[in-house]
Design a protein around this motif. Structure first.
Motif, PDB file in Angstrom:
ATOM      1  N   TYR B 129       0.901  -1.175   0.048  1.00 22.97           N
ATOM      2  CA  TYR B 129       0.041   0.099  -0.046  1.00 22.97           C
ATOM      3  C   TYR B 129       1.076   1.220   0.125  1.00 22.97           C
ATOM      4  O   TYR B 129       0.380   2.217  -0.274  1.00 22.97           O
ATOM      5  N   LYS B 130       2.154   1.113   0.171  1.00 28.61           N
ATOM      6  CA  LYS B 130       2.841   2.141   0.568  1.00 28.61           C
ATOM      7  C   LYS B 130       3.945   2.524  -0.590  1.00 28.61           C
ATOM      8  O   LYS B 130       4.663   3.714  -0.474  1.00 28.61           O
ATOM      9  N   THR B 131       4.068   1.745  -1.603  1.00 30.27           N
ATOM     10  CA  THR B 131       4.884   2.034  -2.658  1.00 30.27           C
ATOM     11  C   THR B 131       4.380   1.667  -4.134  1.00 30.27           C
ATOM     12  O   THR B 131       3.276   1.363  -4.189  1.00 30.27           O
ATOM     13  N   PHE B 132       5.122   1.310  -5.013  1.00 30.08           N
ATOM     14  CA  PHE B 132       4.835   1.016  -6.497  1.00 30.08           C
ATOM     15  C   PHE B 132       3.843   2.253  -6.865  1.00 30.08           C
ATOM     16  O   PHE B 132       3.016   1.877  -7.716  1.00 30.08           O
ATOM     17  N   MET B 133       3.903   3.361  -6.481  1.00 31.39           N
ATOM     18  CA  MET B 133       2.995   4.514  -6.945  1.00 31.39           C
ATOM     19  C   MET B 133       3.639   5.293  -7.899  1.00 31.39           C
ATOM     20  O   MET B 133       3.071   6.259  -8.613  1.00 31.39           O
ATOM     21  N   TRP B 134       4.940   5.103  -8.242  1.00 30.36           N
ATOM     22  CA  TRP B 134       5.589   6.150  -9.101  1.00 30.36           C
ATOM     23  C   TRP B 134       6.242   5.442 -10.043  1.00 30.36           C
ATOM     24  O   TRP B 134       6.945   4.282  -9.956  1.00 30.36           O
ATOM     25  N   PRO B 135       6.439   5.548 -11.416  1.00 29.58           N
ATOM     26  CA  PRO B 135       5.403   6.726 -12.177  1.00 29.58           C
ATOM     27  C   PRO B 135       3.988   6.197 -12.122  1.00 29.58           C
ATOM     28  O   PRO B 135       3.807   5.080 -11.648  1.00 29.58           O
ATOM     29  N   LYS B 136       3.095   7.125 -12.325  1.00 27.12           N
ATOM     30  CA  LYS B 136       1.757   6.716 -12.078  1.00 27.12           C
ATOM     31  C   LYS B 136       1.066   5.538 -12.734  1.00 27.12           C
ATOM     32  O   LYS B 136       0.411   4.830 -12.068  1.00 27.12           O
ATOM     33  N   ASP B 137       1.508   5.337 -14.111  1.00 30.08           N
ATOM     34  CA  ASP B 137       0.873   4.201 -14.611  1.00 30.08           C
ATOM     35  C   ASP B 137       1.745   2.660 -14.443  1.00 30.08           C
ATOM     36  O   ASP B 137       1.442   1.751 -15.106  1.00 30.08           O
ATOM     37  N   ALA B 138       2.866   2.934 -13.582  1.00 34.89           N
ATOM     38  CA  ALA B 138       3.748   1.615 -13.555  1.00 34.89           C
ATOM     39  C   ALA B 138       3.025   0.808 -12.733  1.00 34.89           C
ATOM     40  O   ALA B 138       3.429  -0.582 -12.894  1.00 34.89           O
ATOM     41  N   TRP B 139       1.979   0.763 -11.667  1.00 39.25           N
ATOM     42  CA  TRP B 139       1.550  -0.097 -10.950  1.00 39.25           C
ATOM     43  C   TRP B 139       1.035  -1.171 -12.039  1.00 39.25           C
ATOM     44  O   TRP B 139       1.194  -2.450 -11.806  1.00 39.25           O
ATOM     45  N   ALA B 140       0.004  -0.884 -12.930  1.00 36.36           N
ATOM     46  CA  ALA B 140      -0.493  -1.599 -13.735  1.00 36.36           C
ATOM     47  C   ALA B 140       0.243  -2.331 -14.900  1.00 36.36           C
ATOM     48  O   ALA B 140       0.397  -3.477 -15.223  1.00 36.36           O
ATOM     49  N   ARG B 141       1.318  -1.478 -15.193  1.00 40.47           N
ATOM     50  CA  ARG B 141       2.088  -1.881 -16.502  1.00 40.47           C
ATOM     51  C   ARG B 141       3.157  -2.975 -15.655  1.00 40.47           C
ATOM     52  O   ARG B 141       3.643  -3.791 -16.454  1.00 40.47           O
ATOM     53  N   LEU B 142       3.821  -2.548 -14.548  1.00 39.24           N
ATOM     54  CA  LEU B 142       5.147  -2.873 -14.318  1.00 39.24           C
ATOM     55  C   LEU B 142       5.084  -3.685 -12.962  1.00 39.24           C
ATOM     56  O   LEU B 142       5.434  -5.073 -13.101  1.00 39.24           O
ATOM     57  N   TYR B 143       4.576  -3.109 -11.937  1.00 39.63           N
ATOM     58  CA  TYR B 143       4.702  -3.864 -10.933  1.00 39.63           C
ATOM     59  C   TYR B 143       3.494  -5.064 -10.691  1.00 39.63           C
ATOM     60  O   TYR B 143       3.838  -5.955 -10.138  1.00 39.63           O
ATOM     61  N   GLU B 144       2.313  -4.578 -10.916  1.00 40.77           N
ATOM     62  CA  GLU B 144       1.223  -5.435 -10.538  1.00 40.77           C
ATOM     63  C   GLU B 144       1.350  -7.088 -11.370  1.00 40.77           C
ATOM     64  O   GLU B 144       1.247  -8.047 -10.729  1.00 40.77           O
TER      65      GLU B 144
ATOM     66  N   ASN C  98     -12.124   9.416 -13.799  1.00 37.54           N
ATOM     67  CA  ASN C  98     -10.742  10.187 -13.896  1.00 37.54           C
ATOM     68  C   ASN C  98     -10.208  10.405 -12.512  1.00 37.54           C
ATOM     69  O   ASN C  98      -8.802  10.748 -12.549  1.00 37.54           O
ATOM     70  N   LEU C  99     -10.890  10.350 -11.480  1.00 35.56           N
ATOM     71  CA  LEU C  99     -10.206  10.342  -9.992  1.00 35.56           C
ATOM     72  C   LEU C  99      -9.453   9.279  -9.753  1.00 35.56           C
ATOM     73  O   LEU C  99      -8.506   9.113  -9.054  1.00 35.56           O
ATOM     74  N   TRP C 100      -9.917   8.126 -10.122  1.00 38.29           N
ATOM     75  CA  TRP C 100      -9.228   6.649 -10.033  1.00 38.29           C
ATOM     76  C   TRP C 100      -7.973   6.731 -10.560  1.00 38.29           C
ATOM     77  O   TRP C 100      -6.946   6.493  -9.886  1.00 38.29           O
ATOM     78  N   ASP C 101      -7.723   7.405 -11.643  1.00 41.53           N
ATOM     79  CA  ASP C 101      -6.555   7.477 -12.376  1.00 41.53           C
ATOM     80  C   ASP C 101      -5.573   8.624 -11.774  1.00 41.53           C
ATOM     81  O   ASP C 101      -5.767   9.745 -12.140  1.00 41.53           O
ATOM     82  N   GLY C 102      -4.912   8.207 -10.730  1.00 43.67           N
ATOM     83  CA  GLY C 102      -4.231   9.443  -9.923  1.00 43.67           C
ATOM     84  C   GLY C 102      -4.725   9.325  -8.638  1.00 43.67           C
ATOM     85  O   GLY C 102      -3.946  10.035  -7.890  1.00 43.67           O
ATOM     86  N   LEU C 103      -5.433   8.290  -8.250  1.00 42.86           N
ATOM     87  CA  LEU C 103      -5.921   8.381  -6.782  1.00 42.86           C
ATOM     88  C   LEU C 103      -4.892   7.922  -5.814  1.00 42.86           C
ATOM     89  O   LEU C 103      -4.491   8.626  -4.848  1.00 42.86           O
ATOM     90  N   SER C 104      -4.058   7.065  -6.252  1.00 40.80           N
ATOM     91  CA  SER C 104      -2.886   6.614  -5.507  1.00 40.80           C
ATOM     92  C   SER C 104      -2.104   7.628  -5.204  1.00 40.80           C
ATOM     93  O   SER C 104      -1.473   7.940  -3.922  1.00 40.80           O
ATOM     94  N   GLN C 105      -1.437   8.495  -6.015  1.00 41.05           N
ATOM     95  CA  GLN C 105      -0.776   9.748  -5.749  1.00 41.05           C
ATOM     96  C   GLN C 105      -1.283  10.719  -5.053  1.00 41.05           C
ATOM     97  O   GLN C 105      -0.666  11.270  -4.118  1.00 41.05           O
ATOM     98  N   ASP C 106      -2.619  11.070  -5.367  1.00 39.34           N
ATOM     99  CA  ASP C 106      -3.519  12.072  -4.511  1.00 39.34           C
ATOM    100  C   ASP C 106      -3.290  11.702  -2.989  1.00 39.34           C
ATOM    101  O   ASP C 106      -3.122  12.389  -2.182  1.00 39.34           O
TER     102      ASP C 106
END
Lengths: 129, 997, 417, 183
Positions: B129-144, C98-106
């Motif tokens: 819950y505390k990581t894998f957040m950067w860059p934004k779309d890396a979660w679905a593309r890379l980590y998950e 649109n909010l889901w996309d970026g919610l983790s960072q927010d």
């Protein structure tokens, strides 16, 4: 799967034979065409949805085919009373004596979990609505 | 006992059972009949069988039963019969069994995933819950994707399951769950008066804890022998059904208990037609739960190495299967129940390296006996770590208050921290558990259903108490059912007694240590993970569970929940009951999907309804479409025709000669009684009172909210008898809707409803030649235009069988619908066809029917209406009786929004380019140049190529459509925009002259 | 609030994870708040978060009778999509997407939003008409939703059985690629942590027993099992229990609460890459990051607050799953559970002011509330802060049942949510 | 329905389907006259006289006279079966008593299930208690079998008549056959 006593078949039967018909005792006005928008909304859309005693219609659709009414505790899903369509509504106070104790269910506050006799207070008010 | 043979002669109950060959990870082994996969592997000295979920740690057998968290394997019978995540401790051995280990690559011994164990400091509870957040779309593309690859256990089968499954609804007076001593006693007592009793147990034989508890003597017999004779006595009774290999997995409302019986998984060559498993849905007047208790492990550092197991499991392997789990065995316990394991093993000639007892001054007969056998007992001490990689090789012990460590070589370590009563089913029944502070157990408290708990699951201590509770519960159940009969009670002459134990982590796995003291083995949850969850603010046990995943693995926390709870309570400094207990949910152990589905697969997934003409249609090469459960002939392609060509030909033929159409699926309801017309007045918008017998009318039915619910042609057969038709899909709900109003709102009416959908097969003959076609076949009805005009109905005979003959049309042509009793349908159809072909007619399907009706602007409810359309919106205001004071929907129609301007209304649409056919569902806009999001003002409901019109035609619902006649609107598609002109609904024969010939 | 990052994890790994703060605090309730939110599910916590973040209101308590996120937030099958038919619905669900996309960072909390694609199957001509209507409307609303042939559908989801011999063969599919799933608990916890960090009080084990109103009818506070708590504004976000709470303020609702069940299989290695829904055969399935097949079942037919349902509902669901994915017949059901879903007559939510001044309600999400969580909280916060709805939720009134201006996705589409 | 004068042949839904599996025999019933009868309590005697049997008034019971059977389906509803070629519709023709009689001879089809495990086979899909105490010989009920509605009549200790609508007959037969393989 509930077990439902059909007042016409005079026997408890599995829920698979029944169709729920929603809240009971919502009378359709005999002069419905003249009702106000508010009255029509109350008739067609507004529902009591009580947590406690629910008065509801069932049809024994794959049995005798009859509609009838039931009073059920919506927390335990236990039936307290069934009666034929057209028979008078039994007031909640008369049914309270039959109200089974509510068993454990999810979301029981931790402090209540260990209570030997669960509180019964809730249902009275809901059922009257 | 040779190097790789841990089977002890003279031990266990398998005796000289037949040898059985099997393989594990490709290596061949021998076991004996009656073994589980676990006992057979242990007999071969194999402990390493799996890898844990997160850290991929090597794991062996923890238990000898269904609570097993570690020893999960794949069982492969053939390419299609592959079951993942099978507990080796439950799987019975059969000749040729093939098992494979899971969650490892490339091999169980060398698993690359084990690097996770090294990196485990990073993988604390909830770290993701505390990581894998950067860059934004890396979660679905890379980590998950990486996490997913590492997660999961076994491999899902990839071929359809060829096995069958069965089901049984059963009823009984008393259902006894669990065939140990308590359940046997309860069943014996309950069966005494001849009432129906079902006794189920998950194991192959009844006996429960007597499998391992070998010191008991009941009625002069060894405990196990008594259990087997009790089982035989029960089996011999007509009123008792004994179900073994049958798990009660769910306790549902009003004493319905779900059982699953495993029928063939233990057989080498099951009968090909035998079901693999059977689902039982048992409705019992009384339920007696005799579900026993489950031993808990000790929570200490590195308590997960292969070779470390529950004491009762080692005893089961020894006393039932005759297998020693090691040769140099250590014991770590906090209660007496591990002692008999040490004693039994010692007596069987196995060396007990030491008993480590956390208690300061253990005493009592079991302790004395162990001592007298020369077993070293280290009291007041704890195990602080273990050694070994793929198998435990040593334990290091220390006084629990600290001090000198001592390492003892071992090849197996038995542990027991006490027993947890199995209150799973009781809790599922919504009974409330109560915490017993003295014994630190949750026990059945307040009951919510008509059931009783007996024996270990009810906290009974000792065999005598267990049996007594069982008999008493059986007798009480009978008494409450109105019977009195007393079974003779067996007498317990000798038994072991133990109790107590501990919850939570042992000293040495304390808060300050960075150690892996596992609470939940499969999910790799350690004591420090639970402490971390609490530190991060998780106060509710549900939060702790979800944050750490403790108790969420395939064993659902059978050994881990109480430890987790105790650790959380300790950190929060609150009593255990204040932390709460997570909800017990069905199923008790995992249940095969196939068993739940049972018969409902293939053709039994859902009924396939076919009309009496189906065979003929099939023979003519019809292509069918699914309409609800019905198969309807869609079109009849001739050689070389595609759908388009076939439909064009069918449409053309109907309008030039005639066509035959199977209309049997339309719903039909016979409304009979002196108040039939009054009832029709209330249920339909149209007026009916004045409709003469022998005439028909198109009726519209609304819901109370004013929206179109159904439609159909209604014929009045006599003053008190109507033949009502409904849409195909609407038939059942219209019947229910009518019954609802009749029974509950208009019960004063003398009228009854009967479904006759399937009584009558219906042949629609439509087209200018329709009369000529049927004329030679009809008797007793004058079908001339004068005698039988459009929209009339007559009764007579056709081909010598009764008919209800309707003159009606859904094509705009002169037409008839011939209703004949269904069994005669096929013969009549063939007779009509013989006539029809003389006139160049053809059969036509539902697609041509749709085109023909659209050419005439006739609506299809559910396609041109969608539950938000009023009769006015659909251009059917004429069908609403203006003088009527009541019908269902009359008030709904007057609601503000239903009379407001700008409603979507059904209009015709002509593409500016007549060759372009619109797509159904396409949206309509007024301004095609506007940016997205566009303002949509309607959509296309029906659209076809009309061969008869020589152009495309369409219907659509358009805002204020009736006011837009001639207006050009636009249908923006992905790649182009189509201009359409709004027009009337009727595209062909606008005056309707063809109806009359 | 100490920021979560890979560096924070590395630092904590070195010292036995001793330094993590509480994710949210558990304060004693104060006597008064500006705003009370009743219900600490995803929608309620999101409302509090956006009130604090976007409207500068931090004097808020979120009251929860059980544990936060323990209702439908923690019991759903986590499907996220926005390919709804009507402009109103597309508006709110797309706002959420649109909010889901970026919610983790927010939130600085990994909610694991995973746009793996939501595929809705068509099995007959009627399904095609309905789903195409969606596809076209979605495109013009700026919500990409692609139409696939059966072969394309199978390519996207290899386990799919596209045999023409199936009882209900697949004839096409609509695919919203940005649809997917998220981790349900993380959504509740992430909002709770972020709201708590902005000063919001989250008070668990606090059950509201009465809603108090002044003589002029305006709300003034609530009674709870932990004593009375005053407030200027109250937002009810209590899902299945909404009717019960609104009754306390004298407002009768167009709602019924039904049991909704779901189940998971034992975990297996990745075998199911997306979300598949079929309304015709009633099946909803995806695979969690842990490897469990997550399967949504239908509602029971009667109203109930029991959070349990009948086995026959599970039977029907698994019939459909095994019909479409016959290889899963040997998989095992690991856990099943029930939630309470509040359903309106038109299957669309109510996010609105109420006849009682100072009382706001957010309910009626039926079986599909999870996907709307960020959008719902966001516009409901606007509604409470401004005593006026945001344009996005303006159509979702209580009054629509009187006027007939319904947003009837179910009737219009025969599509369950 | 004058069968003798019929020129159009009769074809049932289950023609050519019958089976014996695990000792349970599944046989399609011969064509029969069937009538759905609805009436109020006061008129039952008059109706019964015409039909030649007393209409049963207790739930889950049937009455028989020769080849004719009247099955109680509901408090005002009976299914009248005539297996002997006498059309009950004819018997009621012209009777001036409040009732509804509708010919459903072709609407239904029946499967005869016999054998020691007949009840077990039906219980694979029917949730009612089919023990002899709860469902004795002569008992009848509308109920469900798997995903369809049936009318069940117990004709012997080990014999049942399973009536269903004709388009469900193939499903019913297949269900019973699958169940028989699994008992």
């Amino acid at each position: 799967m509930l077990l439902i006593h059909c007042p016409y078949c005079e026997e408890a039967r599995p829920e698979l034979e029944f169709r729920n018909g929603g809240e009971a005792h919502i009378a359709r006005s005999t002069s419905i065409a003249d009702e106000s928008d508010e009255a029509f909304e109350a008739f067609f859309f507004i529902r009591t949805n009580p947590k406690g005693l629910v008065y509801e219609r069932w049809r024994h659709i794959h049995g005798c085919g009859r509609f009838f009414n039931a009073v059920r505790d919506s927390v335990t899903d236990k039936f307290l009373h069934v009666y034929k369509a057209g028979e008078a509504k039994v007031e909640p106070s008369a049914l309270m004596a039959n109200l089974p104790e509510h068993g454990a269910y999810a979301n029981v506050p931790a402090a209540e979990l260990n209570a030997k006799t669960p509180a019964r207070k809730r249902a009275t008010k809901d059922g009257e609505a | 006992m040779t190097a790789a043979n841990f089977r002890l002669s003279g031990q266990g109950r398998l005796g000289s059972a037949r040898p059985v060959g099997f393989s594990f990870d490709g290596k061949a082994y021998k076991g004996v009949e009656g073994d589980t996969l676990a006992s057979a592997l242990l007999a071969n000295g194999v402990h390493l069988v799996g890898r844990s979920f997160k850290y991929h740690r090597p794991r062996g057998f923890l238990s000898a039963g269904p609570e097993e968290p570690n020893a999960l394997v794949g069982i492969h019978r053939d390419a299609a019969r592959r079951a993942p995540n099978v507990r080796a401790t439950v799987q019975e051995l059969y000749d040729g069994l093939t098992a494979v280990s899971q969650n490892r690559w490339p091999s169980l011994e060398r698993d690359v995933g084990a690097v996770n164990d090294l990196a485990s400091p990073f993988f604390s509870a909830g770290f993701y819950y505390k990581t894998f957040m950067w860059p934004k779309d890396a979660w679905a593309r890379l980590y998950e994707p990486r996490i997913r690859e590492a997660a999961g256990l076994g491999v899902a089968p990839h071929l359809p399951d060829p096995d069958t499954y069965a089901q049984r609804f059963a009823h009984c007076d008393v259902l006894v769950v669990g065939g140990g001593a308590a359940g046997l006693a309860a069943a014996l007592a309950a069966a005494e008066s001849g009432q129906r009793v079902i006794l189920c147990d998950e194991q192959p034989e009844l006996g429960g804890a007597l499998h391992f508890e070998n010191g008991a003597v009941i009625d002069g017999q060894d405990g196990w022998a008594w259990s087997q004779s009790a089982a035989a006595a029960l089996r011999a009774r007509d009123n008792v059904r004994v179900l073994t290999r049958t798990t009660a997995f769910g306790y549902y409302a009003q004493n319905m208990v779900g059982l699953v019986e495993r029928i063939t998984d233990h057989l080498a060559d099951p009968e090909p037609t035998a079901p693999r498993e059977r689902l039982w849905q048992v409705r019992a007047k009384k339920v007696i739960l005799a579900t026993g208790a489950i031993e808990r492990h000790m929570v200490f550092a590195d308590n997960d190495r292969p070779g470390i197991m529950l004491a009762s499991a080692a005893r089961t392997y020894l006393n039932h299967f005759g297998v020693a789990v090691g040769r140099e065995i250590g014991v770590f316990t906090a209660n007496d129940s591990a002692y008999p394991a040490a004693i039994d093993l010692k007596k069987a000639g196995i060396n007990i390296a030491a008993i480590v007892d956390l208690r300061d001054n253990p005493s009592g007969p079991l302790v004395e006996e162990a001592r007298s056998l020369g077993i070293e007992i280290n009291h007041g001490r704890t195990v602080v770590r273990t050694g070994g990689r793929l198998r435990v090789t040593s334990m290091t012990i220390q006084p629990k208050t600290g001090g000198t460590e001592r390492t003892i070589p071992i090849d197996a370590l038995l542990m027991s921290s006490g027993w947890t009563p199995s209150v799973h089913l009781f809790s599922q029944s919504r009974g409330r558990v109560a915490y017993d502070e003295a014994s630190r157990r949750f026990l059945p408290g307040t009951y919510a259903q008509d059931c009783a708990s007996v024996g270990a699951c009810n906290g009974a201590e000792g065999l005598a108490a267990t049996l007594a509770e069982g008999y008493a519960a059986g007798e009480k159940a009978l008494k409450e059912l109105g019977f009195t009969a007393k079974a003779s009670r067996a007498k317990v002459e000798k038994a072991e007694t133990w109790g107590g134990g501990m919850l939570g982590a042992v000293p040495g796995a304390g808060p300050e240590k960075i150690v892996k003291a596992f609470v939940d083995f499969q999910n790799d949850v350690t004591a420090k993970d639970i402490r971390l969850a609490v530190r991060e603010g998780m106060r509710s046990i549900e939060h702790v569970k979800r944050f750490t995943t403790n108790g969420m693995a395939t064993d659902q926390g059978k050994t881990s929940n109480m430890h987790g709870l105790a650790i959380a309570a300790e950190v929060l400094d609150k009593p255990i009951p204040e932390i709460g207990l997570t909800t017990f949910r069905a199923p008790y152990t995992p249940v095969t999907f196939g068993a739940i589905v049972n018969h409902a697969k293939g053709e039994l997934f859902d009924p396939t309804r076919r009309t009496p003409f189906h065979g003929w249609e099939e023979a003519q090469g019809a292509v069918f479409e699914d309409v609800g459960q019905w198969k309807r002939a869609w079109y009849y392609p001739r050689k070389g025709e595609d759908m388009h060509a076939a439909v064009n030909r069918e449409c053309k033929t109907v309008r030039t000669s005639a066509g035959m159409f199977d209309a049997s699926t339309l719903g039909k309801i016979e409304v009979v009684g002196p108040d039939a017309a009054k009832f029709m007045e209330l249920l339909y918008t149209n007026p009916w009172a004045k409709l003469e017998a022998g005439r028909c009318r198109y009726g519209i039915m609304l819901r109370e909210d004013g929206f179109i619910y159904d439609d159909g042609v209604v014929g009045r057969l006599s003053d008190d008898r109507f033949h009502v038709t409904t849409t195909t899909g609407g038939a059942p709900r219209v019947m229910h809707h009518m019954e609802d109003y009749l029974q509950t709102e208009f019960p004063h009416l003398d009228v009854w409803l009967t479904s006759i959908t399937e009584q009558w097969a219906v042949i629609a003959v439509q087209g200018p030649k329709s009369r000529e076609i049927i004329e030679p076949l009809v008797e007793g009805i004058d079908i001339s235009d004068a005698a039988m005009p459009h929209m009339s109905v007559r009764e007579g005979t056709i081909c010598g069988v009764p008919t209800r003959l309707f003159r009606m049309s859904f094509t705009g042509e002169r037409g008839f619908e011939i209703n004949v009793p269904a069994d005669h349908g096929r013969a009549v159809w063939e007779a009509v066809w013989e006539e029809a072909r003389k006139h160049g007619a053809c059969p036509y399907g539902t697609e041509a029917m749709h085109v023909l009706r659209a050419e005439k602007g006739y609506i299809i409810v559910g396609q041109d209406t969608d539950g938000t359309v009023t009769p006015g919106d659909a251009g059917l205001d004429w069908a609403v009786g203006k003088k009527k004071t009541d019908f269902v929907g009359i008030r709904g129609l007057k609601r503000p929004d239903l009379v407001a301007p700008g409603r979507r209304q059904l209009v015709g649409l002509k593409t500016v380019d007549p060759k372009v056919v619109l797509e159904e569902g396409a949206q309509i806009v007024a301004d095609p140049k506007q940016p997205i999001p566009m303002k949509m003002i309607g959509f296309v409901t029906s659209s076809y190529w009309s061969e008869n019109c020589g152009r495309s035609i369409a219907l659509g619902l358009v805002e204020g459509g009736f006011e837009r006649m001639g207006e050009t609107l636009y249908v923006p598609m992905a790649d182009t925009t189509i201009a359409v002109e709004v027009c009337g609904q009727v595209f062909f024969d606008e005056k309707g002259e063809r109806l009359h010939g | 609030m100490r920021k979560y990052s890979v560096f924070a994890i590395a630092r904590e790994a070195m010292r036995g994870h001793k330094g993590w703060e509480q994710q949210w605090t558990s304060p004693e309730p104060r006597k008064d708040y500006e705003v009370l939110i009743i219900g600490a599910g995803g929608h309620g916590l999101a409302t509090a978060y956006y009130l604090a973040k976007e409207h500068g209101i931090t004097d808020i308590a979120v009251l929860e009778k059980g544990w936060l996120g323990g209702g439908n937030t923690g019991r759903n099958t986590t499907i996220i999509r926005s390919n709804y038919l009507y402009d109103e619905s597309a508006g709110i669900y797309n706002h959420a997407l649109n909010l889901w996309d970026g919610l983790s960072q927010d939130l600085n909390y990994n909610v694991m939003y995973s746009p793996r694609g939501v595929m809705m199957l068509a099995h007959n001509v009627h399904d095609v008409q309905v789903l195409k209507r969606h596809v076209h409307a979605n495109r013009l609303n700026g919500v990409p939703n692609d139409w696939l042939t059966p072969e394309e559908a199978k390519e996207f989801c290899p386990p799919l059985n596209i045999s023409k011999q199936a009882r209900y063969p697949i004839v096409g599919a609509a695919l919203q690629r940005k649809g997917g799933t998220a981790r349900h608990d993380a959504v509740a916890w992430g909002y709770a942590r972020a709201a708590s960090a902005r000063g919001v009080h989250i008070i668990q084990n606090c059950e509201v027993t009465a809603i108090r109103r002044s003589s002029n009818g305006h709300v003034i506070g609530v009674d709870t099992n932990r004593g009375p708590i005053g407030a200027k504004k109250i937002g009810v976000v209590a899902a299945g229990h909404t009717s019960v709470l609104m009754e306390m303020a004298g407002v009768r609702m167009p709602l019924e609460s039904y049991p909704l069940q779901a189940l998971v299989s034992e975990p297996v290695k990745p075998c199911f890459p997306c979300v598949v829904m079929s309304n015709t055969v009633h099946a909803y399935i995806s695979q969690s990051d842990k490897g469990e097949l997550v399967i949504g079942a239908g509602t029971d037919q009667y109203i109930s607050y029991s959070q349990t349902g009948g086995l026959h509902i599970i039977n029907h669901t698994l019939d459909a799953i095994c019909e479409m994915f016959p290889m899963f017949a040997r998989m095992k059901m690991l856990r099943s559970w029930g939630g309470i879903v509040d359903v309106t007559p038109d299957r669309s939510p109510i996010l609105a002011k109420t006849p009682v001044p100072g009382l706001y309600v957010n309910c009626g999400w039926g079986t599909g509330g999870f996907k709307a969580t960020p959008g719902s909280g966001n516009v409901f916060a606007h509604t409470i802060a401004n005593d006026n709805p945001h344009p996005i939720n303006a159509p979702f009134t209580l009054e629509r049942f009187r006027t007939g201006r319904l947003i009837d996705e179910a009737a219009a589409a025969a599509v369950a949510h | 329905m004058a069968e003798a004068a019929t020129t159009a042949a009769r074809r049932g839904m289950l023609d050519h389907r019958s089976d014996v599996i695990n000792g349970v025999s599944l046989v399609p019933a011969a064509p029969a006259y069937r009538m759905s009868l609805r009436a109020r309590p006061d008129d039952l005697v008059a109706l019964g006289e015409r039909l030649g049997l007393a209409l049963p008034t207790r739930p889950k019971t049937s009455a028989s006279a020769g080849e004719r059977h009247a099955l109680w389906l509901g408090p005002d509803e009976w299914l009248v079966l005539d297996l002997g070629g006498r059309d009950p519709m004819q018997d009621l023709a012209g009777l001036q008593v409040l009732h509804s009689a509708v010919d459903v001879s072709h609407r239904n089809t029946a499967v005869l299930v016999t054998g020691e495990k007949a009840a077990d086979v039906i219980n694979a899909g029917c949730p009612q208690d089919l023990s002899l105490q709860a469902f004795p010989v002569g008992a009848c009920s509308r109920t469900v079998l798997g995903k369809i509605e049936i009318v069940l009549l117990r004709t012997g200790e080990d014999a049942f008549r399973v009536e269903c609508w004709r388009s469900f007959a193939e499903y019913a037969f297949s269900y019973l056959a699958d169940a028989a393989r699994g008992v």
